[in-house]
Enzyme design. Structure first.
Site, short mmCIF file in Angstrom:
data_model
loop_
_atom_site.label_atom_id
_atom_site.label_comp_id
_atom_site.label_asym_id
_atom_site.label_seq_id
_atom_site.Cartn_x
_atom_site.Cartn_y
_atom_site.Cartn_z
N MET A 34 23.51 -37.53 20.66
CA MET A 34 24.34 -36.33 20.57
C MET A 34 24.90 -35.95 21.94
O MET A 34 24.17 -35.92 22.94
CB MET A 34 23.48 -35.19 20.03
N SER A 108 18.21 -41.41 20.21
CA SER A 108 18.16 -40.11 19.56
C SER A 108 18.82 -40.21 18.18
O SER A 108 18.49 -41.11 17.42
CB SER A 108 18.80 -39.07 20.48
N GLN A 109 19.80 -39.34 17.86
CA GLN A 109 20.35 -39.39 16.50
C GLN A 109 20.95 -40.76 16.17
O GLN A 109 21.00 -41.15 15.00
CB GLN A 109 21.38 -38.27 16.27
N ASP A 226 8.16 -34.63 24.16
CA ASP A 226 9.54 -34.29 23.79
C ASP A 226 9.68 -32.80 23.53
O ASP A 226 8.96 -32.23 22.70
CB ASP A 226 9.93 -35.08 22.54
N HIS A 282 12.35 -36.06 26.14
CA HIS A 282 13.31 -36.81 25.34
C HIS A 282 14.09 -37.84 26.15
O HIS A 282 14.73 -37.51 27.15
CB HIS A 282 14.28 -35.81 24.69
#
Ligand code: NAG
Ligand code: NAG
Ligand code: NAG
Length: 299
Positions: A34, A108-109, A226, A282
């Site tokens: 993102m 991530s996403q 995270d 993260h």
């Protein structure tokens, strides 16, 4: 997200002893997270370079969603994920360099998006899927979205709060499409246009299962400290017990697993699921950690 990468990557040296490989190395497809883009020299651009240095001759495709870097970043917030996945499938199917198969690595996403590619688009075949901090059971919170000071993130939170499972928000906001509200599982099941679909919450698509099972390995990296993903357990496909938001149940105790709607139990028994944990927030990892833990899956 980009911010930490600056810190990490600027101190890295991109010289490493390349591991010699016989024949053509397996290509790699990368999907960024993102607020990031395909080619940012301090994030995905650096990852691409690092892999190219390690595996001489490898073809690395870092996906750009849209016609420019700016569009790529915008689309990571506002382009319907189902549309994104379909576009990527189309692109991969047309890429002559990928036809013998490829490995994939999602950040991530991008991790859950590449899983959708694996499940929906078996050609060309994906070999290993590496999810780096991907949220396979979605998120229930967006505490630090990149560009926190900007209005975009405040606006996104407002939209999520105002009606995350309404059609208008689902169709337009990427993060809503993997929003998983454990207090309203039925709403999620009925209305999530992306995550509930790929997690077989509404019905079981047998080809999703067989396509996922065609992977050699499905590697899930969880960042043990995270603060960006709520709950971080989602990175190992775990989530809150339905009806509350305190207790986590591991993947192995979920109905998804016990009913084996997605074939994960069979994959687990066959040793195809790899759960890696890395200390840090993260997407924070070191060069050494990457070489030791991820590189072996890229050969
Ligand atoms: C299952 O998924 C495939 C791939 O996305 C799709 O073409 C097919 O229509 C789906 N089948 C059902 C029954 O939904
Ligand atoms: C979910 O869908 C089912 C079946 O269509 C329906 O009976 C139920 O009321 C829906 N629930 C919610 C919360 O939307
Ligand atoms: C998960 O299942 C195992 C075996 O059925 C059980 O011992 C354990 O307590 C469960 N854990 C959670 C957190 O539900």
């Amino acid at each position: 997200m980009a911010a930490f990468l600056v810190l990490f990557f600027s101190t890295w040296v991109f010289f490493v002893h390349g591991i010699p490989v016989q024949g053509n190395p397996i290509p790699l497809v990368i999907w960024h997270g993102m607020g990031d883009s395909c080619c940012n020299p301090i994030s995905m651009g650096a990852i691409k370079k690092m892999v190219e240095n390690q595996i001489p001759g490898i073809y690395v495709l870092s996906l750009q969603i849209g016609n420019s870097f700016v569009e790529d970043v915008e689309n990571s917030f506002f382009l319907n994920v189902n549309v994104q996945v379909a576009r990527v499938c189309d692109q991969l199917a047309k890429d002559p360099k990928l036809q013998q198969g490829y490995n994939s690595m999602g950040f991530s996403q991008g991790g859950q998006f590449l899983r959708a590619v694996a499940q929906r688009c078996p050609n060309p075949p994906m070999r290993n899927l590496i999810s780096v901090g991907g949220q396979h059971q979605g998120v229930y919170g967006l505490p630090h979205c990149p560009g926190e000071s900007s209005h975009v993130c405040d606006w996104i939170r407002k939209l999520l709060n105002s009606g995350v499972y309404t059609k208008v928000v689902q169709d337009r906001l990427v993060q809503a499409e993997y929003w998983h509200d454990p207090l309203n599982e039925e709403d999620f099941r009925n209305n999530s246009i992306f995550l509930a679909d790929i997690n077989q919450e509404r019905s079981v698509n047998k080809s999703y299962k067989s396509n996922l099972q065609a992977l050699k390995k499905f590697v899930m990296v969880k960042f043990l400290k995270d603060t960006m993903v709520i709950p971080p357990d989602s990175e190992w496909f775990a989530f809150y017990k339905p009806g509350q938001s305190a207790h986590i149940i591991p993947l192995q105790n979920s109905s998804l697993y016990t009913e084996d709607r997605l074939g994960l139990r069979e994959m687990d028994k066959a040793g195809k699921l790899v759960f890696l944990g890395v200390e840090g927030d993260h997407l924070q990892f070191t060069h050494e950690w990457f070489n030791e833990n991820i590189l072996p899956f890229l050969h």
